[in-house]
Each structure stands twice: as C-alpha cells, then as structure tokens.
Motif scaffolding. Structure first.
Motif, PDB file in Angstrom:
ATOM      1  N   MET A 114      -6.126  13.168  31.711  1.00 39.96           N
ATOM      2  CA  MET A 114      -4.977  13.533  32.542  1.00 39.96           C
ATOM      3  C   MET A 114      -4.889  12.653  33.789  1.00 39.96           C
ATOM      4  O   MET A 114      -3.860  12.108  34.113  1.00 39.96           O
ATOM      5  CB  MET A 114      -5.073  15.005  32.935  1.00 39.96           C
ATOM      6  CG  MET A 114      -3.940  15.483  33.843  1.00 39.96           C
ATOM      7  SD  MET A 114      -2.328  15.403  33.066  1.00 39.96           S
ATOM      8  CE  MET A 114      -2.491  16.718  31.871  1.00 39.96           C
ATOM      9  N   VAL A 115      -6.016  12.536  34.503  1.00 34.56           N
ATOM     10  CA  VAL A 115      -6.057  11.714  35.716  1.00 34.56           C
ATOM     11  C   VAL A 115      -7.016  10.563  35.489  1.00 34.56           C
ATOM     12  O   VAL A 115      -8.158  10.774  35.048  1.00 34.56           O
ATOM     13  CB  VAL A 115      -6.505  12.538  36.933  1.00 34.56           C
ATOM     14  CG1 VAL A 115      -6.575  11.663  38.172  1.00 34.56           C
ATOM     15  CG2 VAL A 115      -5.544  13.698  37.164  1.00 34.56           C
ATOM     16  N   GLU A 116      -6.581   9.351  35.773  1.00 39.41           N
ATOM     17  CA  GLU A 116      -7.432   8.181  35.579  1.00 39.41           C
ATOM     18  C   GLU A 116      -8.619   8.210  36.544  1.00 39.41           C
ATOM     19  O   GLU A 116      -8.509   8.682  37.679  1.00 39.41           O
ATOM     20  CB  GLU A 116      -6.627   6.905  35.797  1.00 39.41           C
ATOM     21  CG  GLU A 116      -5.644   6.590  34.684  1.00 39.41           C
ATOM     22  CD  GLU A 116      -5.013   5.225  34.865  1.00 39.41           C
ATOM     23  OE1 GLU A 116      -5.124   4.671  35.983  1.00 39.41           O
ATOM     24  OE2 GLU A 116      -4.422   4.720  33.910  1.00 39.41           O
ATOM     25  N   GLN A 117      -9.744   7.666  36.079  1.00 37.36           N
ATOM     26  CA  GLN A 117     -10.933   7.607  36.916  1.00 37.36           C
ATOM     27  C   GLN A 117     -10.683   6.757  38.158  1.00 37.36           C
ATOM     28  O   GLN A 117     -11.184   7.066  39.246  1.00 37.36           O
ATOM     29  CB  GLN A 117     -12.110   7.037  36.118  1.00 37.36           C
ATOM     30  CG  GLN A 117     -13.428   7.010  36.893  1.00 37.36           C
ATOM     31  CD  GLN A 117     -14.574   6.487  36.056  1.00 37.36           C
ATOM     32  OE1 GLN A 117     -14.402   6.098  34.914  1.00 37.36           O
ATOM     33  NE2 GLN A 117     -15.764   6.487  36.633  1.00 37.36           N
TER      34      GLN A 117
ATOM     35  N   PHE B 101      -1.257   7.761  43.846  1.00 37.28           N
ATOM     36  CA  PHE B 101      -2.255   7.744  42.774  1.00 37.28           C
ATOM     37  C   PHE B 101      -1.831   8.592  41.573  1.00 37.28           C
ATOM     38  O   PHE B 101      -2.558   8.672  40.586  1.00 37.28           O
ATOM     39  CB  PHE B 101      -3.601   8.238  43.309  1.00 37.28           C
ATOM     40  CG  PHE B 101      -4.241   7.312  44.297  1.00 37.28           C
ATOM     41  CD1 PHE B 101      -5.049   6.265  43.878  1.00 37.28           C
ATOM     42  CD2 PHE B 101      -4.020   7.475  45.661  1.00 37.28           C
ATOM     43  CE1 PHE B 101      -5.642   5.398  44.788  1.00 37.28           C
ATOM     44  CE2 PHE B 101      -4.600   6.619  46.583  1.00 37.28           C
ATOM     45  CZ  PHE B 101      -5.410   5.581  46.151  1.00 37.28           C
ATOM     46  N   VAL B 102      -0.675   9.215  41.672  1.00 41.90           N
ATOM     47  CA  VAL B 102      -0.156  10.010  40.551  1.00 41.90           C
ATOM     48  C   VAL B 102       0.582   9.092  39.583  1.00 41.90           C
ATOM     49  O   VAL B 102       1.447   8.307  39.987  1.00 41.90           O
ATOM     50  CB  VAL B 102       0.792  11.123  41.058  1.00 41.90           C
ATOM     51  CG1 VAL B 102       1.445  11.840  39.884  1.00 41.90           C
ATOM     52  CG2 VAL B 102       0.026  12.111  41.925  1.00 41.90           C
TER      53      VAL B 102
ATOM     54  N   GLY C 148       1.389  12.444  32.058  1.00 43.23           N
ATOM     55  CA  GLY C 148       1.590  13.867  31.851  1.00 43.23           C
ATOM     56  C   GLY C 148       1.897  14.657  33.104  1.00 43.23           C
ATOM     57  O   GLY C 148       2.535  14.155  34.030  1.00 43.23           O
ATOM     58  N   ASN C 149       1.440  15.890  33.138  1.00 44.07           N
ATOM     59  CA  ASN C 149       1.763  16.866  34.163  1.00 44.07           C
ATOM     60  C   ASN C 149       1.504  16.331  35.582  1.00 44.07           C
ATOM     61  O   ASN C 149       0.361  16.187  36.011  1.00 44.07           O
ATOM     62  CB  ASN C 149       0.940  18.136  33.933  1.00 44.07           C
ATOM     63  CG  ASN C 149       1.470  19.310  34.711  1.00 44.07           C
ATOM     64  OD1 ASN C 149       1.778  19.193  35.893  1.00 44.07           O
ATOM     65  ND2 ASN C 149       1.582  20.447  34.043  1.00 44.07           N
ATOM     66  N   VAL C 150       2.587  16.061  36.292  1.00 45.56           N
ATOM     67  CA  VAL C 150       2.478  15.513  37.643  1.00 45.56           C
ATOM     68  C   VAL C 150       1.882  16.534  38.611  1.00 45.56           C
ATOM     69  O   VAL C 150       1.073  16.190  39.474  1.00 45.56           O
ATOM     70  CB  VAL C 150       3.867  15.042  38.130  1.00 45.56           C
ATOM     71  CG1 VAL C 150       3.816  14.645  39.601  1.00 45.56           C
ATOM     72  CG2 VAL C 150       4.358  13.876  37.283  1.00 45.56           C
ATOM     73  N   LEU C 151       2.281  17.798  38.455  1.00 47.90           N
ATOM     74  CA  LEU C 151       1.773  18.844  39.334  1.00 47.90           C
ATOM     75  C   LEU C 151       0.257  18.981  39.205  1.00 47.90           C
ATOM     76  O   LEU C 151      -0.464  19.064  40.205  1.00 47.90           O
ATOM     77  CB  LEU C 151       2.453  20.176  39.008  1.00 47.90           C
ATOM     78  CG  LEU C 151       1.966  21.405  39.791  1.00 47.90           C
ATOM     79  CD1 LEU C 151       2.192  21.212  41.280  1.00 47.90           C
ATOM     80  CD2 LEU C 151       2.672  22.668  39.295  1.00 47.90           C
TER      81      LEU C 151
ATOM     82  N   ILE D  48      -5.380  18.125  41.121  1.00 46.34           N
ATOM     83  CA  ILE D  48      -6.715  17.572  40.879  1.00 46.34           C
ATOM     84  C   ILE D  48      -7.088  16.558  41.958  1.00 46.34           C
ATOM     85  O   ILE D  48      -8.189  16.600  42.525  1.00 46.34           O
ATOM     86  CB  ILE D  48      -6.789  16.921  39.483  1.00 46.34           C
ATOM     87  CG1 ILE D  48      -6.683  17.998  38.394  1.00 46.34           C
ATOM     88  CG2 ILE D  48      -8.090  16.136  39.331  1.00 46.34           C
ATOM     89  CD1 ILE D  48      -6.602  17.440  36.988  1.00 46.34           C
ATOM     90  N   LEU D  49      -6.171  15.648  42.262  1.00 48.19           N
ATOM     91  CA  LEU D  49      -6.454  14.619  43.266  1.00 48.19           C
ATOM     92  C   LEU D  49      -6.612  15.243  44.651  1.00 48.19           C
ATOM     93  O   LEU D  49      -7.456  14.814  45.445  1.00 48.19           O
ATOM     94  CB  LEU D  49      -5.341  13.573  43.273  1.00 48.19           C
ATOM     95  CG  LEU D  49      -5.240  12.726  41.996  1.00 48.19           C
ATOM     96  CD1 LEU D  49      -4.032  11.807  42.055  1.00 48.19           C
ATOM     97  CD2 LEU D  49      -6.518  11.915  41.786  1.00 48.19           C
TER      98      LEU D  49
END
Length: 209
Positions: free
Chosen positions: A1-4, A138-139, A144-147, A152-153
């Motif tokens: 979902m979120v890149e490292q 960084f989004v 996928g899910n922006v929210l 997470i970030l």
C-alpha cells in the motif's frame, strides 16, 4: 500500500523536524526540568494528542481548506515565524537563560499540563506545514487508498516524534544537571539554540509554501 521509500522519507523529515529546536521541545524540556519527569510525560501526552488532531484533520480535508483559503496558511506561517523569533530573543537576550537551566516553576496540575502540551503542538507552525504540504507529497495516487496512505505516513511521523520527545523528557533532568555544572557549556547551548530558532524563523517567514 505504502512504498518503503515513502515511509523512510517521512521518517527522515519527521526526525529532522523533531530534532530542530521549537515550541514543543522547549515546553517539554522546561516542564521536565522545572516540575519533574512525570510532568514532562503528561505534557508529552498532550503533544501526542495534538499530533492526532492534525492527523485526523489533514486526512479529512485540512489541505483542501488551506487550498480554498491560502491566506490562512500564510497567517499561520507568519505568526509561527514571529513566535519563533520571540523564543529566539528570549534565549539570546542579555540575561536570557537556557531551556536546560534548572529553575523553580509553579507546579501545574496534570490537566493543565496536558492542555498546554496539546495547545503548544496545535499552534506549532512546523507541524501545520508538515501535515499540509510535506507528508501529502509522499502519497502515491497510483497505490490505492489515499486516506489509508495518509494515516499510515502520519503514524510514522508521530511514532518518530514521540520516541525522540520521550528521550528528551527522560534525559532533560540529567542534561540540565550536567550543564549547570559547566556554565560555559550552558551559554554555548543557549547561543546555539537561540541562533537555530532565529534561522528557522527567518526561513519560515520567507518560505514560499
């Protein structure tokens, strides 16, 4: 979902911000050295609540609000810069004292400590700019899910900030004792922190975003 890379990027930015002198650090240190470690921890809980407010607000459209009223962000930026300049002057002026100088302060009850920590963070211009203009970069819209990415970030930034601030609260008393026995070091720390605050204020005042 979120890149490292996004996680590492936010963690690096968050670390740089929390290590730079500002209202949060000065409040936590002053309470920890003046009223004790427990007061510092309660104040830190208020600061943590402030981060959560920004996290929720940012992901529910705070950036949209600032986009609709760009002057509002300018007001926050200028007010924050002036506040940092005031802190720098208090630190650098003749007779000024280091934030690590041990001194007696009127003891505040836990509720007031929490509220002051919360308000100090909510009025911190660095945090407002972080959530409005830095973390959103960084989004990745293609992942996928922006929210969820934003949450997470934001949690990564909060974790980094709380770990560093917790270390500051726990170590503040020892640092104050160490520096109080070395007046020249205390003066050097005061000059260094005051100068950094002034530079941050000027940079914030003339920032384009």
């Amino acid at each position: 979902m979120v890149e490292q890379t996004a996680v590492l990027g936010v963690a690096s930015v968050g670390l740089g911000m929390v290590l730079s002198p500002g209202p949060n650090m000065m409040y936590l240190v002053s309470r920890s050295t003046g009223q004790g470690r427990r007061a510092g921890l309660v104040s830190l809980a208020g600061v943590a609540a402030g981060f959560l407010v920004y996290l929720v607000a940012a992901n529910l459209g705070l950036a949209v609000l600032f986009a609709a009223f760009p002057g509002l962000l300018t007001v926050i930026r200028v007010a924050g810069a002036l506040y940092l300049l005031w802190l720098a002057w208090k630190t650098l002026k003749p007779g000024g004292v280091s934030v690590f100088t041990a001194r007696e302060v009127p003891p505040d009850p836990p509720r007031r400590l929490f509220v002051m920590g919360l308000m100090t963070n909510l009025l911190n211009p660095k945090i407002a700019l972080l959530y409005v203009s830095v973390i959103p970069q960084f989004v990745d819209l293609d992942r996928g899910n922006v929210l969820l990415q934003g949450v997470i970030l934001g949690c990564v930034q909060i974790a980094v900030a709380l770990l560093v601030n917790l270390s500051i609260v726990l170590a503040a008393g020892g640092i104050a004792g160490f520096l109080s026995a070395r007046p020249s070091w205390l003066r050097a720390q005061r000059l260094a922190m005051g100068s950094v605050l002034a530079v941050l204020a000027v940079a914030l005042l003339f920032a384009h975003r």
